[in-house]
Design an enzyme around this catalytic site. Structure first.
Site, short mmCIF file in Angstrom:
data_model
loop_
_atom_site.label_atom_id
_atom_site.label_comp_id
_atom_site.label_asym_id
_atom_site.label_seq_id
_atom_site.Cartn_x
_atom_site.Cartn_y
_atom_site.Cartn_z
N LEU A 1 5.88 -0.77 11.87
CA LEU A 1 5.12 0.23 10.47
C LEU A 1 4.38 -0.74 9.94
O LEU A 1 3.24 -0.75 9.39
CB LEU A 1 5.50 1.58 10.68
N ASN B 1 10.14 -12.36 13.46
CA ASN B 1 11.18 -12.06 12.43
C ASN B 1 11.40 -10.48 12.77
O ASN B 1 12.79 -10.13 13.00
CB ASN B 1 10.75 -11.86 11.26
N ALA C 1 4.02 -0.43 16.25
CA ALA C 1 2.36 0.24 15.38
C ALA C 1 1.27 -0.88 16.04
O ALA C 1 0.60 -1.09 15.22
CB ALA C 1 2.76 0.73 14.33
N THR D 1 0.40 -0.91 -0.10
CA THR D 1 -0.35 -0.33 0.27
C THR D 1 0.64 1.29 0.05
O THR D 1 0.72 2.09 -0.09
CB THR D 1 -1.15 0.21 1.40
N TYR E 1 -6.78 -7.88 10.82
CA TYR E 1 -6.19 -6.99 11.30
C TYR E 1 -6.33 -7.02 13.13
O TYR E 1 -5.50 -6.74 13.43
CB TYR E 1 -6.92 -5.41 10.29
P1 NAD Z 1 -0.30 2.48 5.09
O1 NAD Z 1 -0.25 1.25 4.64
O2 NAD Z 1 -0.07 3.60 4.21
O3 NAD Z 1 1.20 2.13 5.54
C1 NAD Z 1 1.44 0.45 6.15
C2 NAD Z 1 2.80 0.24 4.62
O4 NAD Z 1 3.26 -1.30 5.13
C3 NAD Z 1 3.26 0.89 3.38
O5 NAD Z 1 3.86 1.54 3.32
C4 NAD Z 1 2.89 -0.97 2.86
O6 NAD Z 1 3.16 -1.32 1.75
C5 NAD Z 1 4.12 -2.20 3.81
N1 NAD Z 1 3.78 -3.28 3.96
C6 NAD Z 1 2.25 -3.62 4.24
N2 NAD Z 1 2.81 -5.03 3.91
C7 NAD Z 1 4.48 -5.58 4.51
C8 NAD Z 1 4.57 -5.96 4.26
N3 NAD Z 1 4.58 -7.70 4.69
N4 NAD Z 1 6.20 -6.14 4.66
C9 NAD Z 1 6.65 -4.68 4.47
N5 NAD Z 1 5.70 -3.86 4.37
C10 NAD Z 1 4.37 -3.74 4.01
O7 NAD Z 1 -0.98 2.38 6.67
P2 NAD Z 1 -0.39 3.41 8.41
O8 NAD Z 1 -1.82 4.50 8.73
O9 NAD Z 1 1.00 4.41 7.13
O10 NAD Z 1 -0.04 2.47 8.82
C11 NAD Z 1 1.41 2.01 9.42
C12 NAD Z 1 0.85 0.99 10.63
O11 NAD Z 1 0.10 2.00 11.80
C13 NAD Z 1 0.43 0.02 10.31
O12 NAD Z 1 1.18 -0.63 10.69
C14 NAD Z 1 -0.80 0.52 11.13
O13 NAD Z 1 -1.66 -1.24 11.32
C15 NAD Z 1 -0.72 0.95 12.13
N6 NAD Z 1 -1.50 2.01 12.54
C16 NAD Z 1 -2.50 3.32 11.88
C17 NAD Z 1 -3.38 3.25 11.91
C18 NAD Z 1 -4.04 4.90 10.67
O14 NAD Z 1 -4.81 5.15 11.63
N7 NAD Z 1 -3.31 6.00 10.26
C19 NAD Z 1 -4.08 3.55 13.15
C20 NAD Z 1 -4.02 2.34 13.97
C21 NAD Z 1 -2.58 2.06 13.60
N1 UDP Z 2 15.22 -13.27 12.65
C1 UDP Z 2 15.35 -12.32 11.44
N2 UDP Z 2 16.35 -11.92 11.17
C2 UDP Z 2 17.43 -12.25 12.33
C3 UDP Z 2 17.08 -13.00 13.46
C4 UDP Z 2 15.88 -13.31 13.45
O1 UDP Z 2 14.72 -11.93 11.05
O2 UDP Z 2 18.12 -11.02 12.50
C5 UDP Z 2 13.84 -13.81 12.28
C6 UDP Z 2 14.08 -15.24 11.59
O3 UDP Z 2 13.34 -16.01 10.61
C7 UDP Z 2 13.96 -16.52 12.59
C8 UDP Z 2 12.58 -15.22 13.66
O4 UDP Z 2 13.52 -14.05 13.41
O5 UDP Z 2 12.70 -17.71 12.88
C9 UDP Z 2 13.02 -15.13 15.07
O6 UDP Z 2 13.77 -15.97 15.44
P1 UDP Z 2 14.25 -16.27 17.05
O7 UDP Z 2 15.82 -15.78 17.77
O8 UDP Z 2 13.57 -15.76 17.92
O9 UDP Z 2 14.08 -17.68 16.74
P2 UDP Z 2 14.51 -18.91 16.12
O10 UDP Z 2 13.09 -19.50 15.16
O11 UDP Z 2 15.39 -18.10 15.39
O12 UDP Z 2 14.48 -19.63 16.75
#
Ligand code: NAD
Ligand code: UDP
Ligand code: UDP
Length: 335
Positions: A76, A102, A117, A40, A148
């Site tokens: 976030l 992760n 967040a 997004t 969510y």
């Molecule tokens: P947004 O959708 O503009 O931003 C979310 C970002 O996360 C986007 O850039 C999207 O591309 C990225 N993203 C989504 N899934 C991803 C993934 N798997 N790996 C990497 N990037 C990923 O929304 P926002 O309003 O900026 O919200 C940011 C954070 O704040 C979110 O976690 C949201 O739940 C939290 N939040 C926002 C609000 C609000 O009112 N804006 C309220 C409550 C919580």
């Molecule tokens: N992980 C990561 N970056 C790091 C260390 C961990 O993305 O530098 C991820 C990895 O996928 C791992 C998860 O974080 O499975 C949880 O890590 P943790 O050490 O808690 O548990 P693990 O699964 O390694 O036993």
């Protein structure tokens, strides 16, 4: 306020809130690594940062492991608009839960402080009003918002388990409805929808009878609250509500937007989405006490600034083309 240069990872850094956060972190003298899969988020949101030596952007999905050496992590990444997080609900849950694991695993390995967040959605359709942090919520685990709400609840659980089990330093904020420049014009959330509709002279889509309430926080206030929490000592974990306690009915928001834009748009009633919370307003007593924080931007001022942002887009015809492009969250990532 600390001015030491830190290596800071911001996941979701190309999104609405993330891009403002990256900007503030750079202004404070930090090096920022922005990680985003552009589901997004948009490159436009960070294009002004791309040339800076303190800023680096990486296309990456946080449901996959990430290895980087950083001092702080702001997690976030997650679509926030109901329309977007319901587009691919399984991915939303994965992002919230696997993504949190992760980021916590990364924080554990490099001993970084990690921010989550979280959201007022953890309270669901609340029966306690305004919501305090000790309220456990009223979430429908089976409904369309559950990917969510339950994802974010499970992420909070993970944060507190890594804190207790692995002594990871955590900071959890429950964000209430936040708005401002860089929301996507087709984001689907109420403030951007109403403003874009008003500016284009289209009907204002009011869901239900508009009697449901929300409390809207301007983005600059929210970012200030987040940074203040991150600066607290390690004994402070949250969760802390950050939001504006000025509660209004959605109907009143529509009227304000029409008044502030001078639009001739008429209100058009649409069905209320399932499980749409009837009321929401933060109790920010804890944020005031812990962080000496409270919102400074009044709703009309914040709306004016947001209207200015969208009006500029419209003038440059960017709004028309952005809207006409029928922006959709893109599972393969937007370009
Ligand atoms: P947004 O959708 O503009 O931003 C979310 C970002 O996360 C986007 O850039 C999207 O591309 C990225 N993203 C989504 N899934 C991803 C993934 N798997 N790996 C990497 N990037 C990923 O929304 P926002 O309003 O900026 O919200 C940011 C954070 O704040 C979110 O976690 C949201 O739940 C939290 N939040 C926002 C609000 C609000 O009112 N804006 C309220 C409550 C919580
Ligand atoms: N992980 C990561 N970056 C790091 C260390 C961990 O993305 O530098 C991820 C990895 O996928 C791992 C998860 O974080 O499975 C949880 O890590 P943790 O050490 O808690 O548990 P693990 O699964 O390694 O036993
Ligand atoms: N809403 C509306 N018209 C719209 C978009 C949203 O009336 O075009 C309503 C929605 O039903 C909800 C409130 O505005 O009651 C806030 O919706 P949003 O999607 O911004 O966030 P939520 O707080 O529901 O997560």
């Amino acid at each position: 306020m600390s001015l030491t240069r830190k290596r800071v990872l911001v996941t979701g850094g190309a999104g609405f809130l993330g891009s403002h956060l990256c900007e503030r972190l750079i202004a404070r003298g930090n090096d920022v690594l922005c990680v985003d899969n552009y589901f997004t988020g948009r490159k436009d949101n960070i294009s002004h940062l791309l040339g800076l030596p303190q800023f680096e952007a990486m296309r990456h999905d946080i449901t996959f492991p990430l290895y980087a050496e950083v001092d702080e992590i702001f997690n976030l990444a997650c679509p926030a608009s109901p329309v977007h997080y319901q587009f691919d609900p399984v991915q939303t849950t994965k992002t919230s839960i696997v993504g949190a694991i992760n980021m916590l695993g990364l924080a554990k390995r490099v001993k970084a402080k990690v921010f989550q967040a979280s959201t007022s959605e953890v309270y669901g359709d609340p029966t306690v009003h305004p919501q305090t942090e000790d309220y456990r919520g009223n979430v429908n685990p089976l409904g369309p918002r559950a990917c969510y709400d339950e994802g974010k609840r499970a992420a909070e659980t993970l944060f507190f388990d890594y804190y207790r089990q692995h002594q990871v330093r955590i900071k959890v904020v429950r964000i209430f409805n936040t708005y401002g420049p860089r929301m996507h014009p087709n984001d689907g959330r109420v403030v951007s929808n109403f403003i874009v509709q008003a500016l284009k002279g289209e009907p204002i889509t009011l869901y239900g009878d508009g009697s449901q309430t929300r409390a809207f926080c301007f983005v600059d206030d929210l970012i200030e609250g987040i940074l203040r929490l991150m600066d607290t000592d390690d004994s402070v974990t949250g969760p802390v509500n950050i939001g504006n306690p000025h509660e209004i009915r959605v109907h009143e928001l529509a009227e304000r937007v029409v008044r502030l834009t001078g639009s001739k748009s008429k209100i058009e009633y649409r069905p209320l989405p399932q499980d749409d919370p009837t009321q929401r307003c933060p109790d920010i007593t804890l944020a005031k006490k812990l962080l000496d924080w409270q919102p400074m931007v009044a709703l009309d001022d914040g709306l004016q600034r947001t209207i200015g942002y969208f009006a500029n887009m419209l003038d440059g015809s960017g709004l028309r083309s952005a809207c006409n492009n029928a922006f959709e969250p893109n599972p393969r990532g937007n370009l």
